[in-house]
Scaffold this motif. Structure first.
Motif, PDB file in Angstrom:
ATOM      1  N   ALA A 186       1.535  -3.525  -9.173  1.00  0.00           N
ATOM      2  CA  ALA A 186       0.125  -3.213  -9.441  1.00  0.00           C
ATOM      3  C   ALA A 186      -0.711  -4.474  -9.491  1.00  0.00           C
ATOM      4  CB  ALA A 186       0.021  -2.448 -10.758  1.00  0.00           C
ATOM      5  N   LEU A 229       1.632   4.002 -10.606  1.00  0.00           N
ATOM      6  CA  LEU A 229       0.540   3.481 -11.441  1.00  0.00           C
ATOM      7  C   LEU A 229       0.370   4.345 -12.694  1.00  0.00           C
ATOM      8  CD1 LEU A 229      -2.132   2.659  -8.695  1.00  0.00           C
ATOM      9  CD2 LEU A 229      -0.820   0.994 -10.028  1.00  0.00           C
ATOM     10  N   TYR A 238      -5.626  -1.013 -12.349  1.00  0.00           N
ATOM     11  CA  TYR A 238      -5.575  -1.259 -10.908  1.00  0.00           C
ATOM     12  C   TYR A 238      -6.844  -0.761 -10.230  1.00  0.00           C
ATOM     13  CZ  TYR A 238      -3.751  -1.656  -6.175  1.00  0.00           C
ATOM     14  OH  TYR A 238      -3.580  -2.009  -4.860  1.00  0.00           O
TER      15      TYR A 238
END
Lengths: 317, 110
Positions: A186, A229, A238
């Motif tokens: 990320a 994520l 992110y």
């Protein structure tokens, strides 16, 4: 289209703040996604391709793609997947498309080139002068395998060495071997030129491998990467990086302005990420066989929140 | 205050300029110049910063330069080696002072 989860305004609003519109230029590239079957299950894959996927382009759709390429004469045709090598009749598609464009390129995960069929395709690619664009996230085993799976590093190095032995990526050779690196996590990719220098040094020094160019791209928060994520608690951070890093100068060179993307069923999109999200070219489902003319320059391109991944930093061109 | 260090505080670094803007401006201008590409690459400078961050044990710096190292194309093996360099110097700095210890002990001892 879903609202931006960051609350920071949609991609369209980001464009408007800078007085920009996302519109088409002359269409020069046809990107053909031949299917989602793949021998790897990369953790960043926006299409969630893998061994369990059965979506693949059939001969009739291939014929429609070939017919389109004959009608419009694209400067470049870009075959992608999944792993294109796993699609039956890929060799026929490649043979048919090669004379219809200035530059035919095939994306590869490298590992799929190590099979018997993959080896035969390498010979075909060389014969036809097909360019290869190979995925390699890092110049080390740990980051490569974190993204692409255990054992992938060794098999990727093996494939790169064989491609070099065929003339791919070698100095003075017309056979292009370009690498594509997406970050193994990320975080955003390094500047392309710096990353290329490091890859060239590492791969040459440790493995004697040559290549032409390296392209670095941000991971798009879709599919398997978005799941990562979410699971890892990195999603908000992110997405904020992508929106905060919006670079208005990148818009002019975005690939969606110059290409059409077609999926394994012949349906058209503006790019492979819109394909992943089902955002149709022209706002409605259109089959490549019915494409009467290329999009006129100035035509508006639909946008979505994932477009921020293409405009962060240097952008996705 | 529940804790002295909160990750989100890193994003407020620029606020130190509120009551001394000229000094902050000079510091950040210098800081940005230091980390720009020069004789060393940005990637190499980030690795040095990561090692120093561990020496001064600054959680903000470790957070920031771990991300910076990854974003500039370093991998965990390189980053770990950089921290070992800092560790070696820091440990070595303790150990080399044993020369003083030995010298003083020698003087005091029969």
């Amino acid at each position: 289209m879903a609202a931006n989860p960051l609350g920071g305004g949609s991609f369209g609003e980001a464009l408007a703040r800078h007085g920009l519109q996302l519109t088409r230029e002359e269409t020069r590239v046809l990107q053909v996604n031949v299917g989602l079957a793949c021998d790897l299950s990369c953790r960043h894959c926006h299409l969630e391709a893998g061994p369990q996927r059965v979506e693949m382009m059939d001969r009739d759709t291939m014929d429609a793609v070939i017919d389109c390429a004959r009608r419009f004469r694209f400067q470049s045709i870009d075959l992608t997947g999944g792993a294109p090598e796993l699609v039956p009749d890929l060799d026929r598609l490649v043979r048919s498309l090669a004379p219809l464009t200035n530059r035919l390129m095939v994306r590869t995960n490298l590992v799929a080139l190590n099979s018997g069929e993959g080896s035969a395709l390498c010979e075909l690619y060389r014969e036809l002068g097909v360019g290869l664009v190979a995925s390699l996230p890092a110049s080390n085993a740990a980051q490569t395998e974190a993204q692409r799976g255990e054992g992938v590093w060794g098999r990727s190095v093996e494939a790169l060495k064989r491609l070099n032995s065929l003339g791919y990526g070698m100095p003075e050779s017309p056979l292009r071997l370009d690498l594509v690196s997406n970050p193994s996590g990320a975080f955003l990719p390094p500047p392309q030129q710096q990353a290329e220098q490091k890859f060239r040094s590492d791969l040459s020094r440790r493995h004697g491998i040559s290549f032409n160019s390296l392209y670095t791209f941000a991971n798009v928060p879709l599919g398997r990467f978005r799941s990562f994520l979410e699971r890892s608690g990195n999603l908000d951070g992110y997405l904020a990086q992508l929106t905060d890093g919006f670079n208005p100068c990148s818009v002019a060179g975005l690939m969606c302005r110059y290409q059409l993307s077609v999926d394994w069923r012949g349906r058209l999109y503006d790019c492979d990420f819109h394909l992943a999200q089902g955002v149709w070219y022209g706002g409605e489902e259109t089959h490549i066989s019915t494409l009467a003319e290329l999009p006129a320059p100035g035509t508006t391109i639909p946008t979505a929140d994932h477009c921020f991944a293409c405009t962060v930093g240097a952008g996705f061109t | 205050m529940e804790t002295y260090y909160a990750p989100k505080d890193l994003g407020n670094f620029a606020e130190i300029g509120k009551d001394a803007p000229e000094l902050a401006g000079k510091f950040f201008a210098y800081y940005n110049e230091v980390f720009a590409e020069g004789e060393l690459t940005e990637r190499e400078k980030a690795l040095i910063a990561l090692a120093v961050a561990h020496t001064v044990q600054c959680p903000y710096c470790i957070d920031a330069y771990t991300r910076a190292c990854l974003e500039k194309g370093s991998h965990l093996g390189e980053m770990t080696e950089a921290v070992h360099v800092a560790t070696a110097i820091r440990g070595g700095a303790s150990l080399v002072h044993a020369v003083q210890m030995r010298k003083i002990a020698e003087k005091l001892s029969l």
